[in-house]
Design an enzyme around this catalytic site. Structure first.
Site, PDB file in Angstrom:
ATOM      1  N   ASP A  33       0.931  -1.168  -0.176  1.00  0.00           N
ATOM      2  CA  ASP A  33       0.006   0.116   0.064  1.00  0.00           C
ATOM      3  C   ASP A  33       0.933   1.356   0.136  1.00  0.00           C
ATOM      4  OD1 ASP A  33      -1.989  -1.779   0.083  1.00  0.00           O
ATOM      5  OD2 ASP A  33      -2.802  -1.130   2.218  1.00  0.00           O
ATOM      6  N   ALA A  34       1.937   1.183   0.569  1.00  0.00           N
ATOM      7  CA  ALA A  34       2.691   2.498   1.020  1.00  0.00           C
ATOM      8  C   ALA A  34       3.455   2.756  -0.565  1.00  0.00           C
ATOM      9  CB  ALA A  34       3.928   2.130   1.907  1.00  0.00           C
ATOM     10  N   TYR A  36       1.829   2.350  -3.418  1.00  0.00           N
ATOM     11  CA  TYR A  36       0.862   2.957  -4.094  1.00  0.00           C
ATOM     12  C   TYR A  36       0.631   4.215  -3.808  1.00  0.00           C
ATOM     13  CZ  TYR A  36      -3.864   3.543  -6.201  1.00  0.00           C
ATOM     14  OH  TYR A  36      -4.993   4.218  -6.822  1.00  0.00           O
ATOM     15  N   ASP A  37       0.619   4.613  -2.506  1.00  0.00           N
ATOM     16  CA  ASP A  37       0.461   5.863  -1.947  1.00  0.00           C
ATOM     17  C   ASP A  37       1.514   6.964  -2.353  1.00  0.00           C
ATOM     18  OD1 ASP A  37      -1.578   5.029  -0.613  1.00  0.00           O
ATOM     19  OD2 ASP A  37      -0.704   5.009   1.339  1.00  0.00           O
ATOM     20  N   SER A  82     -36.032  -6.070 -11.060  1.00  0.00           N
ATOM     21  CA  SER A  82     -35.707  -6.627  -9.694  1.00  0.00           C
ATOM     22  C   SER A  82     -35.998  -8.196  -9.948  1.00  0.00           C
ATOM     23  CB  SER A  82     -36.692  -6.280  -8.724  1.00  0.00           C
ATOM     24  OG  SER A  82     -38.018  -6.565  -9.183  1.00  0.00           O
ATOM     25  N   GLU A 114     -25.119 -17.053  -7.899  1.00  0.00           N
ATOM     26  CA  GLU A 114     -24.120 -15.743  -7.240  1.00  0.00           C
ATOM     27  C   GLU A 114     -24.827 -15.217  -5.864  1.00  0.00           C
ATOM     28  OE1 GLU A 114     -24.890 -12.340  -9.958  1.00  0.00           O
ATOM     29  OE2 GLU A 114     -24.178 -13.443 -11.871  1.00  0.00           O
ATOM     30  N   LYS A 116     -26.325 -12.896  -3.227  1.00  0.00           N
ATOM     31  CA  LYS A 116     -26.937 -11.819  -3.670  1.00  0.00           C
ATOM     32  C   LYS A 116     -26.788 -10.860  -2.649  1.00  0.00           C
ATOM     33  CE  LYS A 116     -31.999 -10.462  -4.134  1.00  0.00           C
ATOM     34  NZ  LYS A 116     -32.120  -9.140  -3.045  1.00  0.00           N
ATOM     35  N   ASP A 118     -26.201  -7.815  -0.050  1.00  0.00           N
ATOM     36  CA  ASP A 118     -27.073  -6.921   0.656  1.00  0.00           C
ATOM     37  C   ASP A 118     -26.699  -5.629   0.736  1.00  0.00           C
ATOM     38  OD1 ASP A 118     -29.676  -6.601   1.780  1.00  0.00           O
ATOM     39  OD2 ASP A 118     -29.043  -7.601   3.448  1.00  0.00           O
ATOM     40  N   ARG A 137     -31.066   3.005  -8.285  1.00  0.00           N
ATOM     41  CA  ARG A 137     -32.015   2.201  -9.240  1.00  0.00           C
ATOM     42  C   ARG A 137     -33.314   2.922  -9.073  1.00  0.00           C
ATOM     43  NH1 ARG A 137     -36.310  -1.368  -7.684  1.00  0.00           N
ATOM     44  NH2 ARG A 137     -36.720  -2.834  -9.270  1.00  0.00           N
ATOM     45  N   GLU A 174     -24.006  -3.931  -7.131  1.00  0.00           N
ATOM     46  CA  GLU A 174     -24.375  -3.611  -5.651  1.00  0.00           C
ATOM     47  C   GLU A 174     -23.449  -2.806  -5.228  1.00  0.00           C
ATOM     48  OE1 GLU A 174     -27.557  -4.785  -5.336  1.00  0.00           O
ATOM     49  OE2 GLU A 174     -27.872  -4.873  -3.169  1.00  0.00           O
ATOM     50  N   TYR A 226     -22.856  -6.907 -11.351  1.00  0.00           N
ATOM     51  CA  TYR A 226     -23.546  -8.485 -11.801  1.00  0.00           C
ATOM     52  C   TYR A 226     -24.301  -8.406 -13.096  1.00  0.00           C
ATOM     53  CZ  TYR A 226     -27.088  -6.115  -9.134  1.00  0.00           C
ATOM     54  OH  TYR A 226     -28.057  -5.123  -8.722  1.00  0.00           O
ATOM     55  N   LYS A 291     -28.918 -17.463 -12.202  1.00  0.00           N
ATOM     56  CA  LYS A 291     -29.346 -16.845 -13.756  1.00  0.00           C
ATOM     57  C   LYS A 291     -28.966 -17.691 -14.923  1.00  0.00           C
ATOM     58  CE  LYS A 291     -28.069 -12.586 -11.757  1.00  0.00           C
ATOM     59  NZ  LYS A 291     -26.846 -11.348 -11.748  1.00  0.00           N
ATOM     60  N   LYS A 315     -33.681 -17.079  -1.264  1.00  0.00           N
ATOM     61  CA  LYS A 315     -33.278 -16.092  -0.010  1.00  0.00           C
ATOM     62  C   LYS A 315     -32.858 -17.320   1.195  1.00  0.00           C
ATOM     63  CE  LYS A 315     -34.094 -12.015   0.601  1.00  0.00           C
ATOM     64  NZ  LYS A 315     -34.804 -11.097   0.279  1.00  0.00           N
ATOM     65  N   CYS A 409     -27.935 -11.047  44.062  1.00  0.00           N
ATOM     66  CA  CYS A 409     -27.931 -12.320  43.059  1.00  0.00           C
ATOM     67  C   CYS A 409     -29.250 -12.790  43.064  1.00  0.00           C
ATOM     68  CB  CYS A 409     -26.491 -13.284  43.330  1.00  0.00           C
ATOM     69  SG  CYS A 409     -26.825 -14.588  42.450  1.00  0.00           S
ATOM     70  N   CYS A 412     -28.344 -16.542  44.796  1.00  0.00           N
ATOM     71  CA  CYS A 412     -27.960 -16.722  46.136  1.00  0.00           C
ATOM     72  C   CYS A 412     -28.258 -15.599  47.163  1.00  0.00           C
ATOM     73  CB  CYS A 412     -26.878 -17.148  46.126  1.00  0.00           C
ATOM     74  SG  CYS A 412     -25.485 -15.741  45.719  1.00  0.00           S
ATOM     75  N   CYS A 427     -21.868 -11.570  40.686  1.00  0.00           N
ATOM     76  CA  CYS A 427     -22.352 -12.029  42.064  1.00  0.00           C
ATOM     77  C   CYS A 427     -21.045 -12.334  42.871  1.00  0.00           C
ATOM     78  CB  CYS A 427     -23.204 -13.373  41.817  1.00  0.00           C
ATOM     79  SG  CYS A 427     -23.180 -14.376  43.344  1.00  0.00           S
ATOM     80  N   CYS A 433     -22.702 -19.525  45.844  1.00  0.00           N
ATOM     81  CA  CYS A 433     -23.658 -19.464  44.819  1.00  0.00           C
ATOM     82  C   CYS A 433     -23.907 -20.561  43.946  1.00  0.00           C
ATOM     83  CB  CYS A 433     -23.550 -18.281  44.159  1.00  0.00           C
ATOM     84  SG  CYS A 433     -24.816 -17.856  42.612  1.00  0.00           S
TER      85      CYS A 433
HETATM   86  S1  IVH Z   1     -29.448  -9.354 -10.858  1.00  0.00           S
HETATM   87  C1  IVH Z   1     -32.136  -8.633 -14.028  1.00  0.00           C
HETATM   88  N1  IVH Z   1     -27.655 -10.216  -9.288  1.00  0.00           N
HETATM   89  O1  IVH Z   1     -31.192  -7.676  -5.870  1.00  0.00           O
HETATM   90  C2  IVH Z   1     -31.693  -8.944 -12.657  1.00  0.00           C
HETATM   91  N2  IVH Z   1     -29.240  -8.647  -8.403  1.00  0.00           N
HETATM   92  O2  IVH Z   1     -34.086  -8.259  -6.185  1.00  0.00           O
HETATM   93  C3  IVH Z   1     -31.222  -7.719 -12.136  1.00  0.00           C
HETATM   94  N3  IVH Z   1     -28.714  -7.944  -5.984  1.00  0.00           N
HETATM   95  O3  IVH Z   1     -32.023  -4.636  -7.383  1.00  0.00           O
HETATM   96  C4  IVH Z   1     -30.637  -7.995 -10.652  1.00  0.00           C
HETATM   97  N4  IVH Z   1     -27.061  -9.409  -5.592  1.00  0.00           N
HETATM   98  O4  IVH Z   1     -30.006  -4.898  -5.964  1.00  0.00           O
HETATM   99  C5  IVH Z   1     -28.596  -9.294  -9.472  1.00  0.00           C
HETATM  100  N5  IVH Z   1     -25.838 -10.965  -7.908  1.00  0.00           N
HETATM  101  C6  IVH Z   1     -27.085 -10.165  -8.045  1.00  0.00           C
HETATM  102  C7  IVH Z   1     -27.375  -9.491  -7.238  1.00  0.00           C
HETATM  103  C8  IVH Z   1     -28.482  -8.514  -7.256  1.00  0.00           C
HETATM  104  C9  IVH Z   1     -27.733  -8.145  -5.030  1.00  0.00           C
HETATM  105  C10 IVH Z   1     -29.934  -7.223  -5.798  1.00  0.00           C
HETATM  106  C11 IVH Z   1     -30.381  -5.970  -6.794  1.00  0.00           C
HETATM  107  C12 IVH Z   1     -31.290  -5.966  -7.370  1.00  0.00           C
HETATM  108  C13 IVH Z   1     -32.239  -6.858  -6.393  1.00  0.00           C
HETATM  109  C14 IVH Z   1     -33.366  -7.594  -6.970  1.00  0.00           C
END
Ligand code: IVH
Length: 673
Positions: A33-34, A36-37, A82, A114, A116, A118, A137, A174, A226, A291, A315, A409, A412, A427, A433
């Site tokens: 890192d150093a 790079y800096d 979505s 993949e 998902k 958060d 989005r 994401e 993604y 997918k 999920k 306590c 006891c 305690c 106890c």
């Molecule tokens: S694909 C056409 N891949 O999940 C498909 N979404 O419920 C478009 N998300 O709005 C989404 N990880 O924010 C895709 N590996 C992943 C994801 C992902 C998280 C989220 C994304 C999307 C939401 C859909």
């Protein structure tokens, strides 16, 4: 304009982009890192002297200085979709069925699986390789222009690498906050008495919606791409998986857990694999996305409403759910520590029904302002004890009394003391106890201590409650007759237990020391003590000064050990144990000499993943016996990583730091030498 300066500047920018790519995309930096800096500073200096040469895609131009008053709207040229959610394997099978019948195919479909992530979805538009804008989005058709903030993220390239990218390329991905960064941010918030974020997702969203980009720049945000949106003036590959590889080649970060899987069973197996290592991943995920890999098949399958038919989100069980606190009880532990425990309306969280959750201690209760009657978020992550994470904001509709730590306590009635500066109240009853007695005996009997088969927690409580035992030594006076008189205890179990007690009478010194339950003396410390002093008498007679010389023993632990052996009631129990026929297996002089000669003597080792034959504890025992130090986290000081199946972030980190990685067979071979 001297062209050599221009060239020097361009070369520095290219080097910096390349090293960012190695760091963020390949997860394999090849300079410290150093260094790079240093390159970054060099570029800043040259640009300061030649401001006319500054370009907006220079790695120095990430943080703009003008705060916005509001975010502009951006209309997505291609909508952001979505995903449909499912929660069971059966739903995934049905999804696969639908796809096969629509495609009129009996063959196994190739999917990409993949994590998902958060966080929140983002679309980033590049034209001629240069980052033009980034939008959230929003409602899928219109989002907010967060370009200034996205530019501050080190993992987002301001210019794409290579030259093979389409003229217009929108990438979708994401934005998320890694767990470690989230913890640090909340730690700072606590120190500054500011409001904490409820979870990494909220923290990421809050950070991205800052009007002042200098604030966002300080937040540990990350991106994984993604999908692609608009593509013009160039072609992308004809499978989703290869598209992701192309994105990587352009310098865009893609999650390295993503895999191609053939058929629906492999999808479910992938899900199980990731679920198992969910807690080890450095970021929060809430499921798996499957997918269809071939873009042509995706095209044939099309969309329903706002979600594709070719993808689905499977999920994970939620790690947080809402429940209500019915009461708070106070539990007394082995060392007298008093823990407030919330009794809850039962709630299904993290895959099990939870009706008790820890509140940790009084300062946590005050910090979270939790009261009986509150609606709360209950959190159960992995194998961790369920906890009350926070009160549901705005849910308290009437005045509720504050929770108070009892002054006596609850078991006891001895005084409860709270030492200044310590979070934990205790305690003061010690072994007077019965709760502490029961906990001490449970610990004594536990697997890593005396390993008394058949003596479970409930039975210990029963024995203590019925006054059949008052200390660990009393266990060895129990007769088959005493035991079979107990409720729910048959004669056969009684015989087995008496046998198990007899078998346990020849413990190794380290196990015996551990079993005594001296405060803060865990297995490793017990083993170090045994190796250093060889006999119980040696340890008992060791002075504070001698103790702090021992590996891993600091002033606090040394004080606990000295204090333990000064207590008459502890010495009584030890003598009674010896009188009952316990024969401690001392460490022989020759054994520790052998210790120093193994390949692992003095080496620091971390164990991760599932080993093919040994449990982690068995591997640890072997390594400790060979003189190794077994640690929980990988650092530059780690000598070896012992990695099994499904090794996660520790493996990545070890590889990054150049720590030697060995497997079980490798370890056994080294031990044999
Ligand atoms: S694909 C056409 N891949 O999940 C498909 N979404 O419920 C478009 N998300 O709005 C989404 N990880 O924010 C895709 N590996 C992943 C994801 C992902 C998280 C989220 C994304 C999307 C939401 C859909």
């Amino acid at each position: 304009m001297p062209t050599s300066i221009n060239k020097q500047i361009e070369s520095l920018r290219e080097q910096l982009r390349y090293h960012s790519y190695r760091y963020y995309v390949l997860d394999d930096p090849d300079i410290p890192d150093a260094e790079y800096d240093r390159l970054h500073k060099q570029l800043i200096a040259l640009e300061d002297e030649n401001p006319e040469l500054i370009t907006s895609d220079s790695p120095t131009q990430r943080v703009g200085s003008t705060p916005l008053t509001s975010f502009d709207q951006i209309q997505h040229q291609m909508p952001m979709l979505s995903l449909d959610n499912v929660f069971s394997d059966d739903d995934v099978l049905a999804f696969n069925q639908r796809i096969q019948s629509r495609l009129n195919s009996e063959d196994a479909i190739e999917y990409v699986a993949e994590p998902k992530l958060d966080g929140l979805a983002i679309s980033i538009r590049y034209e001629k390789g240069e980052l033009i804008y980034a939008a959230t989005r929003g409602d899928g058709s219109t989002g907010e222009n967060v370009t200034q903030n996205i530019r501050t993220m080190q993992s987002v390239p301001l210019r794409l690498l290579g030259g093979n990218y389409p003229q217009v390329l929108e990438v979708r991905g994401e934005v998320f906050m890694p767990k470690a960064g989230f913890e640090k941010l909340n730690q700072q918030a606590r120190e500054n008495e500011e409001k904490e974020f409820a979870n990494p997702r909220n923290a990421a969203a809050g950070s991205l919606r800052q009007l002042d980009p200098t604030v966002t720049a300080k937040r540990p945000l990350n991106l994984y791409c993604y999908a692609v949106g608009v593509v013009e003036g160039g072609v992308m590959a004809d499978t989703h998986y290869e598209i992701l590889q192309q994105l990587k080649d352009f310098g865009l970060p893609v999650c390295n857990e993503i895999k191609r899987v053939l058929g629906v069973d492999a999808c479910v197996a992938y899900y199980e694999g990731i679920l198992n290592k969910r807690d080890e991943l450095p970021y929060d995920i809430d499921g798996i996305v499957y997918k269809v890999n071939a873009i042509e098949l995706q095209r044939r399958l099309g969309f329903v409403a706002r979600a594709p038919r070719w993808a689905i989100a499977h999920k994970f069980p939620a790690q947080e759910e809402i429940s209500k606190i019915i009461a708070v009880d106070f539990q007394v532990g082995r060392t007298g520590a008093i823990t407030p425990v919330a009794r809850l309306e039962p709630v299904f969280v993290g895959g099990v029904t939870v009706s008790n959750a820890t509140l940790h201690n009084m300062s946590e209760i005050r910090r979270k302002d939790v009261r009986v009657g509150d609606q709360v978020i209950v959190r159960r992550a992995g194998d961790v004890i369920p906890e009350v994470a926070r009160v549901v904001p705005g849910s308290r509709k009437k005045l509720l009394a504050e929770i108070q730590m009892p002054t006596k306590c609850p078991v006891c009635e001895s005084d409860v003391e709270q030492i200044e500066g310590e979070a934990i109240a205790r305690c003061t009853g010690g072994l007077f106890c019965s709760a502490q007695r029961a906990e001490a005996i449970k610990h004594f009997a536990s697997r890593k201590a005396m390993d008394i088969d058949g003596l479970g927690d409930k039975l210990v409580e029963q024995l203590v409650d019925e006054n059949l035992i008052g200390s660990a030594a009393d266990l060895y006076q129990l007769t088959i007759k005493d035991l079979s008189a107990l409720e729910r205890m048959g004669e056969k179990s009684a015989i087995n237990l008496v046998n198990a007690l007899a078998v346990s009478k020849q413990p190794k010194l380290s196990r015996f020391i551990y079993a005594l339950g001296i405060r803060e003396v865990g297995e490793t410390t017990a083993r170090n003590l045994a190796n250093e002093f060889k006999t119980l008498a040696g340890i008992q007679g060791a002075s504070y000064e001698q103790l702090i010389e021992v590996q891993d023993i600091g002033p606090v632990v040394a004080q606990h050990i000295v204090h333990f052996f000064q207590q008459a009631h502890n010495l009584d129990v030890i003598n009674q144990l010896l009188d009952a026929g316990i024969e401690i297996q001392n460490v022989k002089q020759s054994e520790s000499e052998v210790l120093e000669k193994t390949a692992f003597s003095g080496k620091t080792i971390v164990i991760t993943g599932t080993l093919p034959n040994l449990s982690r504890d068995e591997a640890k025992d072997k390594l400790l016996a060979a003189g190794a130090k077994v640690s929980g986290s990988v650092s530059a000081k780690t000598d070896y990583l012992l990695a099994g199946d499904k090794a996660g972030s520790k493996l990545t980190r070890a590889e990054k730091l150049g720590v030697q990685v060995i497997d079980e067979a490798g370890m056994l071979a080294m031990l044999d030498k």
